[in-house]
Design a protein around this motif. Structure first.
Motif, PDB file in Angstrom:
ATOM      1  N   VAL A  58      -2.498   1.543  -5.030  1.00  0.00           N
ATOM      2  CA  VAL A  58      -2.731   1.688  -3.600  1.00  0.00           C
ATOM      3  C   VAL A  58      -1.601   2.515  -2.996  1.00  0.00           C
ATOM      4  CG1 VAL A  58      -2.895   0.464  -1.399  1.00  0.00           C
ATOM      5  CG2 VAL A  58      -3.928  -0.525  -3.461  1.00  0.00           C
ATOM      6  N   GLU A  60      -0.134   3.762   0.788  1.00  0.00           N
ATOM      7  CA  GLU A  60      -0.202   3.636   2.245  1.00  0.00           C
ATOM      8  C   GLU A  60       0.707   4.678   2.886  1.00  0.00           C
ATOM      9  OE1 GLU A  60       0.282   0.565   5.988  1.00  0.00           O
ATOM     10  OE2 GLU A  60       1.121  -0.032   4.065  1.00  0.00           O
ATOM     11  N   CYS A  63       3.341   4.108   6.381  1.00  0.00           N
ATOM     12  CA  CYS A  63       3.265   2.658   6.207  1.00  0.00           C
ATOM     13  C   CYS A  63       4.132   1.863   7.170  1.00  0.00           C
ATOM     14  CB  CYS A  63       3.626   2.283   4.771  1.00  0.00           C
ATOM     15  SG  CYS A  63       5.382   2.491   4.348  1.00  0.00           S
ATOM     16  N   LYS A  69       0.004  -3.874   3.014  1.00  0.00           N
ATOM     17  CA  LYS A  69       0.075  -4.667   1.783  1.00  0.00           C
ATOM     18  C   LYS A  69      -0.287  -6.119   2.061  1.00  0.00           C
ATOM     19  CE  LYS A  69       2.752  -5.934  -2.211  1.00  0.00           C
ATOM     20  NZ  LYS A  69       4.032  -6.387  -2.682  1.00  0.00           N
ATOM     21  N   TYR A  82       1.320  -1.318  -5.295  1.00  0.00           N
ATOM     22  CA  TYR A  82       1.462  -0.779  -3.945  1.00  0.00           C
ATOM     23  C   TYR A  82       2.597   0.244  -3.872  1.00  0.00           C
ATOM     24  CZ  TYR A  82       2.536  -0.573   1.032  1.00  0.00           C
ATOM     25  OH  TYR A  82       2.788  -0.131   2.312  1.00  0.00           O
ATOM     26  N   SER A 102       7.846  -3.804  -4.137  1.00  0.00           N
ATOM     27  CA  SER A 102       6.963  -2.665  -3.821  1.00  0.00           C
ATOM     28  C   SER A 102       7.755  -1.362  -3.807  1.00  0.00           C
ATOM     29  CB  SER A 102       6.313  -2.862  -2.454  1.00  0.00           C
ATOM     30  OG  SER A 102       5.494  -3.999  -2.469  1.00  0.00           O
ATOM     31  N   TYR A 118      -4.563   7.613  -6.936  1.00  0.00           N
ATOM     32  CA  TYR A 118      -4.642   6.287  -6.328  1.00  0.00           C
ATOM     33  C   TYR A 118      -6.100   5.889  -6.183  1.00  0.00           C
ATOM     34  CZ  TYR A 118       0.255   7.004  -5.324  1.00  0.00           C
ATOM     35  OH  TYR A 118       1.598   7.235  -5.451  1.00  0.00           O
TER      36      TYR A 118
END
Length: 135
Positions: A58, A60, A63, A69, A82, A102, A118
């Motif tokens: 994943v 982001e 973020c 998350k 993540y 992470s 991803y």
């Protein structure tokens, strides 16, 4: 769009977000904000569990402190890898402190490039900050 103008605008915005980063973080921790976002994302994610198969990578972008998350873990599961990035160093630091397991790094979305693949790119917010760069 004029590249010089776009870069100047991004830098000004970055300075602004770094200046308000602590206030932003504190606002996102308010119980009303947490509940509002939980209701929205929980409804959406539970309606689309196929978005996050187990072991998925994943990403982001934008973020902040890694807010998505938590939505993914609460609504679906925690068996994913993540990575998140933001251009606000104070928020990246907060994200790293909150989620040391992470991968959260400093990066401007308007210049981001990767060879990684991803399974899910999750944008909990932020596109409105770079609208002109999408033209």
């Amino acid at each position: 769009m004029n590249t010089s103008y776009a870069n100047t605008k991004v830098e000004k915005q970055k300075e602004h977000f770094e200046a308000i980063s602590q206030d932003y973080y504190e606002a996102t921790q308010h119980p009303n904000c947490i509940e509002f976002n939980r209701l929205i994302w929980d409804y959406f994610l539970k309606s689309h569990p196929q978005l996050l198969p187990k072991k998925t990578k994943v990403l982001e972008p934008m973020c902040g402190h890694g807010i998505a998350k938590g939505y993914l873990e609460e609504s679906l599961h925690s068996d994913f890898h993540y990575a998140g990035f933001d251009y606000s160093e104070p928020l990246v630091i907060i994200g790293k402190q909150r989620m040391p397991d992470s991968y959260i790094f400093l990066q401007d979305v308007t210049t981001f490039e990767t060879q990684d693949q991803y399974g899910l790119v999750f944008l909990a917010g932020g596109l409105h900050h770079v609208y002109e760069q999408t033209q």
